[in-house]
Write a protein that holds these residues in place. Structure first.
Motif, PDB file in Angstrom:
ATOM      1  N   TRP A  78       2.297   8.317  -0.787  1.00 45.94           N
ATOM      2  CA  TRP A  78       3.243   7.292  -1.107  1.00 45.94           C
ATOM      3  C   TRP A  78       3.911   7.604  -2.540  1.00 45.94           C
ATOM      4  O   TRP A  78       5.197   7.104  -2.684  1.00 45.94           O
ATOM      5  N   MET A 107       9.661   3.450   2.281  1.00 46.52           N
ATOM      6  CA  MET A 107       8.407   2.578   1.958  1.00 46.52           C
ATOM      7  C   MET A 107       7.677   2.306   3.270  1.00 46.52           C
ATOM      8  O   MET A 107       8.410   1.972   4.483  1.00 46.52           O
ATOM      9  N   PHE A 121       5.737   0.436  -6.176  1.00 41.43           N
ATOM     10  CA  PHE A 121       7.117   0.156  -5.613  1.00 41.43           C
ATOM     11  C   PHE A 121       7.963  -0.690  -6.257  1.00 41.43           C
ATOM     12  O   PHE A 121       9.169  -0.529  -6.491  1.00 41.43           O
ATOM     13  N   GLY A 122       7.619  -1.895  -6.090  1.00 37.97           N
ATOM     14  CA  GLY A 122       8.321  -3.108  -6.888  1.00 37.97           C
ATOM     15  C   GLY A 122       8.650  -2.974  -8.441  1.00 37.97           C
ATOM     16  O   GLY A 122       9.776  -3.142  -8.885  1.00 37.97           O
ATOM     17  N   ALA A 129       4.145   0.474   5.384  1.00 35.23           N
ATOM     18  CA  ALA A 129       3.469  -1.176   5.380  1.00 35.23           C
ATOM     19  C   ALA A 129       2.142  -0.831   4.435  1.00 35.23           C
ATOM     20  O   ALA A 129       1.822  -1.742   3.629  1.00 35.23           O
ATOM     21  N   ASP A 135       1.952   1.246   2.012  1.00 36.64           N
ATOM     22  CA  ASP A 135       2.140   1.671   0.370  1.00 36.64           C
ATOM     23  C   ASP A 135       2.079   0.233  -0.341  1.00 36.64           C
ATOM     24  O   ASP A 135       2.134  -0.699  -0.047  1.00 36.64           O
ATOM     25  N   PRO A 136       1.506   0.831  -1.686  1.00 35.64           N
ATOM     26  CA  PRO A 136       1.077  -0.201  -2.490  1.00 35.64           C
ATOM     27  C   PRO A 136       2.209  -0.930  -3.054  1.00 35.64           C
ATOM     28  O   PRO A 136       3.189  -0.198  -3.470  1.00 35.64           O
ATOM     29  N   TRP A 137       2.470  -2.316  -2.949  1.00 34.04           N
ATOM     30  CA  TRP A 137       3.784  -2.908  -3.587  1.00 34.04           C
ATOM     31  C   TRP A 137       4.073  -2.860  -4.784  1.00 34.04           C
ATOM     32  O   TRP A 137       4.993  -2.860  -5.321  1.00 34.04           O
TER      33      TRP A 137
END
Length: 147
Positions: free
Chosen positions: A125, A2, A11-12, A4, A6-8
């Motif tokens: 991403w 990942m 990913f979360g 910085a 990248d959309p969290w």
């Protein structure tokens, strides 16, 4: 990995989606059965994997709907339905084959989804995330198949 920028949220949520893979893998491998047979954890894991495989096909379908040239998108629509059919068919196999086939499907889809990035259909991403999640889920399935 990942970056910085990248959309969290994806990913979360993606990493949260690995929890059932690893939880069920550990339950299967350690004989934690919660009052059920060990086959129940393998069945739950395979069922979850098959639903994820279907979801992954839906991603490709959704991206194909945005294509400017729908004639060229026909291949993507056809490829998008294969994961559902293969994942569903894998459920008819006995262990360890069903878990192994589902692992191979998930890993293969993670690799082929990177093609969507190269073709400009998805952001960079997305390709990174798909590969990380495919390897994480595939490893859990393969570990469970081996136990």
């Amino acid at each position: 990995m990942m970056k910085a920028e990248d959309p969290w949220v994806p990913f979360g949520l993606g990493f949260a989606g690995l929890i059932p893979f690893w939880g069920l893998c550990l339950a299967h491998g350690t004989d934690i059965t919660f009052g059920e047979s060990q086959t129940a954890s393998a069945t739950a894991l395979a069922t979850y994997a098959a639903t994820i495989v279907s979801f992954l096909g839906g991603i490709r379908w959704g991206l194909a709907t945005k294509a400017d040239n729908q004639r060229l998108a026909a291949r993507d629509y056809a490829v998008a339905v294969l994961p559902q059919l293969l994942g569903w068919s894998a459920l008819a196999l006995n262990d360890p084959w069903r878990l192994t086939v589902l692992a191979v499907l998930i890993i293969a889809l993670g690799i082929t989804d990177r093609d969507l990035v190269h073709r400009g259909m998805a952001p960079a991403w997305f390709g990174r995330l798909r590969l990380i999640l495919a390897l994480g889920a595939g490893a859990a399935l393969l570990l469970a198949a081996a136990s």
